[in-house]
Design an enzyme around this catalytic site. Structure first.
Site, PDB file in Angstrom:
ATOM      1  CG  HIS A 318      -8.680  47.326  41.578  1.00 18.54           C
ATOM      2  ND1 HIS A 318      -8.495  46.083  41.940  1.00 18.54           N
ATOM      3  CD2 HIS A 318      -7.549  47.851  41.456  1.00 18.54           C
ATOM      4  CE1 HIS A 318      -7.288  45.711  42.401  1.00 18.54           C
ATOM      5  NE2 HIS A 318      -6.656  46.787  42.119  1.00 18.54           N
ATOM      6  NE  ARG A 328      -6.167  58.146  43.382  1.00 18.27           N
ATOM      7  CZ  ARG A 328      -5.921  57.009  43.886  1.00 18.27           C
ATOM      8  NH1 ARG A 328      -4.859  56.629  43.883  1.00 18.27           N
ATOM      9  NH2 ARG A 328      -6.938  56.146  43.950  1.00 18.27           N
TER      10      ARG A 328
END
Length: 363
Positions: A318, A328
């Protein structure tokens, strides 16, 4: 991003010309230059002023367009659009998931990391061919998510903005926080600043870790007995900063067991929401191929309180796409069945007198 330099148009036009053609072309350019200069000199002052005003208006329009593009929450860069076209959005930030999304994946042949993913309780799903990934919303109460979000923002602010590059990492168990291009001791920093965690922050952190463990147990059908905490850390990715070192390049694809040398299961809890608090930053499960079969790439858009859970080995490579605007925030919490690895994780807070149950949870 690679930027290729392009030769001037005149140079491109002259490729392949003969020497006589080049000389003629050069004379033509000189004549054209003289003509433009003569024409410019003959223009009245009012005409030149109008051209200057028109040029200024164009600059203003370009600047305004750039500002509006940044403020538009639904606008993505061409690079991001191209990346997003390469995979499907599995979980959208704009929609809350009812129940749990599940995608079964073909397990890696040989478990990596500390090996606990192939043995004992942790290895039971792998032995049964039940490696998977899940996305769940709403299992962590909003007030606990808010408490952790405020805590990480507060710590980064107290650390003078923390890391020099986009990502800053806070590990409460290792007592470390990013500062410029290194890590510093969090406890010493807090003593220097004369600050301390509040009871609400400590309680929220412990409750969230307990919930993550219970959710992992339910989703994979694992007994909580022997399922122990591995590394846990907060990530704070600030799009206004640029990468200073290779460690700041958080967007590269990886496998957790290779990246950290441990982990059997990985959980990710998002503390804020894409399109509301930041742009970009999608979490992407990479495409994998097994002979004729293909596990297609899929993305998860972060949403406050959203939990992603997956087996940590090569079946789930990933990456995180670059954050283009805003900050974030996420909490990564890994799990293992290796007592040796679990014992290396210090409790938090250090001064806490642990009960037998808490010791198992925090080991």
């Amino acid at each position: 991003l690679e930027v290729s330099a392009m030769a001037p148009a005149s140079t491109l036009r002259r490729r392949g010309q003969t020497s006589d053609e080049k000389a003629a072309s050069k004379n033509d350019d000189v004549d054209e230059c003289k003509t433009r200069k003569s024409k410019s000199a003959s223009d009245p002052p009012s005409s030149r002023k109008l051209w200057k005003i028109a040029g200024a208006c164009v600059v203003v329009l370009v600047v305004l367009s750039s500002i509006l593009a940044l403020r538009n929450p639904n606008r993505r860069s061409k690079q991001t659009e191209k990346q997003l076209n390469e995979f499907e959005v599995w979980a959208s930030a704009g929609s809350q998931i009812d129940g749990a999304l599940q995608s079964n994946v073909t397990c890696a042949v040989k478990p990596g990391g500390d090996g606990s993913g192939g043995n004992g309780i942790c290895g039971s799903p792998r032995r049964a061919g039940r490696c998977a990934r899940f996305v769940v919303d709403g299992v962590v109460p909003a007030d606990l998510v808010r408490e952790l979000r405020n805590m990480i923002q507060w710590l980064v602010k107290e650390a003078w903005g923390a890391g020099a590059g986009p990502p800053s990492v806070v590990d409460l168990h290792a007592e470390t926080i990013s500062y410029k291009e290194n890590f510093v001791n969090l406890t010493q920093l807090m003593e220097f600043k004369q600050i301390d965690f509040t009871p609400a922050q400590l309680q929220a952190y412990q409750e969230v870790r307990k919930i993550l463990r219970e959710q992992l147990s339910q989703l994979f059908g694992l007994s909580t007995e022997g399922l122990m905490h591995d590394m846990t850390f907060f990530s704070h990715i600030n799009a206004s900063k640029t990468a200073k070192t290779v460690h700041d390049e958080y967007w590269h694809s990886h496998i957790d067991t290779n990246q950290y040398g441990t982990f059997a299961y990985t959980t990710l809890l998002y503390l804020n929401t894409q399109y509301e608090d930041f742009q970009g930053g999608e979490f992407v499960f990479e495409e994998r191929r097994f002979g004729d079969s293909v596990q297609h790439a899929a993305s998860v858009e972060p949403r406050s309180g959203r939990l992603v859970v997956f087996t940590s080995d090569a079946e789930n490579p990933h990456k995180v796409l670059p954050v283009s605007q805003g900050v974030r925030l996420a909490l990564t919490s890994a799990f293992t069945c290796s007592k040796t690895k679990a014992a290396a994780i210090a409790p938090f807070p250090r001064s806490r007198v642990s009960s037998e149950e808490d010791t198992t949870a925090d080991a």
